[in-house]
Design a protein around this motif. Structure first.
Motif, mmCIF file in Angstrom:
data_model
loop_
_atom_site.group_PDB
_atom_site.id
_atom_site.type_symbol
_atom_site.label_atom_id
_atom_site.label_comp_id
_atom_site.label_asym_id
_atom_site.label_seq_id
_atom_site.Cartn_x
_atom_site.Cartn_y
_atom_site.Cartn_z
ATOM 1 N N PRO A 156 4.741 56.522 20.724
ATOM 2 C CA PRO A 156 5.303 57.435 21.851
ATOM 3 C C PRO A 156 6.619 56.867 23.090
ATOM 4 C CG PRO A 156 2.861 57.589 22.155
ATOM 5 C CD PRO A 156 2.879 56.186 21.409
ATOM 6 N N ARG A 157 6.074 55.645 24.051
ATOM 7 C CA ARG A 157 6.394 54.668 24.922
ATOM 8 C C ARG A 157 7.673 54.526 24.577
ATOM 9 N NH1 ARG A 157 2.513 52.873 28.536
ATOM 10 N NH2 ARG A 157 1.154 52.508 26.874
ATOM 11 N N THR A 158 8.073 54.343 23.570
ATOM 12 C CA THR A 158 9.147 53.161 23.008
ATOM 13 C C THR A 158 10.155 53.795 22.020
ATOM 14 O OG1 THR A 158 7.835 51.134 22.781
ATOM 15 C CG2 THR A 158 9.746 51.005 22.148
ATOM 16 N N ARG A 159 11.395 53.736 22.571
ATOM 17 C CA ARG A 159 12.367 54.368 22.188
ATOM 18 C C ARG A 159 12.955 53.500 20.475
ATOM 19 N NH1 ARG A 159 18.361 53.763 22.943
ATOM 20 N NH2 ARG A 159 18.515 53.180 25.086
ATOM 21 N N ARG A 160 13.245 53.925 19.224
ATOM 22 C CA ARG A 160 13.874 53.073 18.434
ATOM 23 C C ARG A 160 14.798 53.609 18.051
ATOM 24 N NH1 ARG A 160 7.548 53.400 15.004
ATOM 25 N NH2 ARG A 160 7.615 55.492 16.635
ATOM 26 N N VAL A 161 15.465 52.480 17.336
ATOM 27 C CA VAL A 161 17.394 52.801 17.155
ATOM 28 C C VAL A 161 17.025 51.497 15.481
ATOM 29 C CG1 VAL A 161 19.752 52.131 16.980
ATOM 30 C CG2 VAL A 161 18.055 52.955 19.437
ATOM 31 N N ALA A 162 17.368 51.899 14.652
ATOM 32 C CA ALA A 162 17.491 51.023 13.476
ATOM 33 C C ALA A 162 19.251 50.685 13.118
ATOM 34 C CB ALA A 162 17.385 52.421 12.088
ATOM 35 N N LEU A 163 19.342 49.608 13.291
ATOM 36 C CA LEU A 163 20.982 49.306 13.190
ATOM 37 C C LEU A 163 20.835 49.012 11.296
ATOM 38 C CD1 LEU A 163 21.078 46.696 15.850
ATOM 39 C CD2 LEU A 163 21.622 48.859 15.939
ATOM 40 N N ARG A 164 21.841 49.771 11.103
ATOM 41 C CA ARG A 164 22.911 49.664 9.973
ATOM 42 C C ARG A 164 24.058 49.182 9.602
ATOM 43 N NH1 ARG A 164 21.135 55.991 7.584
ATOM 44 N NH2 ARG A 164 18.203 55.471 7.462
ATOM 45 N N THR A 165 23.527 47.875 9.831
ATOM 46 C CA THR A 165 24.831 46.569 9.539
ATOM 47 C C THR A 165 26.018 46.743 8.761
ATOM 48 O OG1 THR A 165 23.604 45.842 11.879
ATOM 49 C CG2 THR A 165 26.066 44.882 11.442
ATOM 50 N N ALA A 166 26.860 46.526 8.950
ATOM 51 C CA ALA A 166 27.934 46.976 7.565
ATOM 52 C C ALA A 166 28.027 45.087 7.854
ATOM 53 C CB ALA A 166 29.278 47.307 8.046
ATOM 54 N N ILE A 167 29.117 44.176 7.180
ATOM 55 C CA ILE A 167 29.201 43.266 6.621
ATOM 56 C C ILE A 167 30.522 42.771 8.486
ATOM 57 C CG2 ILE A 167 31.208 40.682 5.644
ATOM 58 C CD1 ILE A 167 30.914 43.206 3.316
ATOM 59 N N VAL A 168 29.529 42.365 9.338
ATOM 60 C CA VAL A 168 29.797 41.710 10.051
ATOM 61 C C VAL A 168 31.535 40.264 10.236
ATOM 62 C CG1 VAL A 168 29.105 40.464 12.836
ATOM 63 C CG2 VAL A 168 28.143 42.033 11.582
ATOM 64 N N LEU A 169 32.795 40.189 10.782
ATOM 65 C CA LEU A 169 33.075 38.977 11.122
ATOM 66 C C LEU A 169 33.156 38.699 12.028
ATOM 67 C CD1 LEU A 169 36.380 41.437 9.039
ATOM 68 C CD2 LEU A 169 34.804 40.359 7.918
#
Length: 306
Positions: A156-169
């Motif tokens: 409850p005290r930690t913000r969460r972000v999922a990084l749906r990453t594409a092909i990084v050049l």
């Protein structure tokens, strides 16, 4: 005053090295969780079990998890198991470590992939976080299990972000150096029919987007990390062809790619899947890309290649 602490799991690869340099320049102290520690500040972990490393998360500003076995392999049963478990195990144990903290990290960013979305054919709309169609193949199911594990822990005290990453050049890692090397030798032709969509992101914008997400505490949930202008495989290969101007051009039909993938112990999906993804949430939050289209990104990166 102590600098803010960023814990970077799986940070020894292409993306991790860039993020480490980027956040160090931004004033963070970066400590990497690694199976083979290389620096004095590195912490040894196995990506599966709690250990002394977990104490370092106490009071950290950011935990950023990039850990996961490479998908550049044949998708037989053993490799499929390793691909899934390397992602879910590392995510699960980080969740356990954060849950045990008395002063937990304010933010946990966890890798995911733009491959979570199903193939997009032709002029169909691009996948956004709100309207994207989740796929049902092996790669899409890996991404879904990965994100499910990420969202499972009660934090409850930690913000969460999922990084749906594409092909990084980038010029020093990822797919671009290999594509460029082949293009010089005449393999600058489309892969298969060439109409599959390619979602991509310049390495500089990748680091900037992660930093943007760290700096905006109201942002949480899944974010597509990709440039706002996907392009077809044929268009991408045409840009490489225009840069290198090889003396001959060798066709790359699907059957030939299948043979090549078998010999190289990889999968044609990495070239043939159609990924049409746009970063709706980043754009709505005010992020501005330095390289929104692919031609300027390649113009910046290709001259840096050896």
């Amino acid at each position: 005053m102590e600098p803010p602490l960023l814990i970077l799991a799986g940070g020894t690869g292409f993306l991790g090295q860039h993020l480490r340099r980027n956040f160090t320049r931004a004033g963070y102290r970066v400590r990497t969780l690694s199976r083979r520690p290389r620096h004095p500040d590195d912490l040894a972990w196995d990506g599966r079990t709690l250990g002394p490393w977990a104490a370092a998360l106490e009071g950290a500003a950011v935990v950023l998890n990039l850990a996961g076995r490479s998908v550049d392999c044949r998708y037989h049963a053993v490799n499929r198991y390793a691909i899934v478990r390397s992602r879910t195990d590392s995510t699960r144990v980080l969740g356990d470590a954060i849950a045990a903290c008395r002063n937990p990290p304010a933010l946990w960013l966890n890798s995911s992939t733009a491959t979570i979305y199903e193939d997009t054919i032709g002029a169909a709309p691009a996948n956004t976080e709100a309207t994207g169609r989740i796929g049902r193949g092996f790669s899409e199911m890996v991404a879904q299990q990965w994100e499910a594990e990420f969202n499972l822990a009660a934090l409850p005290r930690t913000r969460r972000v999922a990084l749906r990453t594409a092909i990084v050049l980038g010029a020093d890692g990822g797919a671009l150096p290999t594509l460029a090397r082949l293009a010089r030798r005449g393999l600058s032709t489309p892969h298969g029919h060439g109409q599959q969509w390619v979602s991509w992101l310049h390495i500089e914008d990748f680091c900037r987007a992660v930093e943007f997400l760290v700096a905006h505490p109201a942002l949480a949930g899944a974010f597509n990390l990709c440039a706002p202008e996907p392009l077809t495989n044929a268009a991408l290969m045409a840009l490489l062809d225009a840069h290198y101007r090889p003396r001959w051009h060798l066709p790359q039909p699907r059957w030939l790619l299948e043979i090549g993938a078998f010999l190289l112990r990889t999968e044609t999906e990495l070239l043939l899947k159609s990924r049409k993804v746009v970063p709706q949430r980043l754009l709505e939050a005010g992020f501005r890309f330095r390289y929104p289209t692919c031609a300027p990104a390649l113009a910046d990166l290709l001259p840096q290649l050896p």
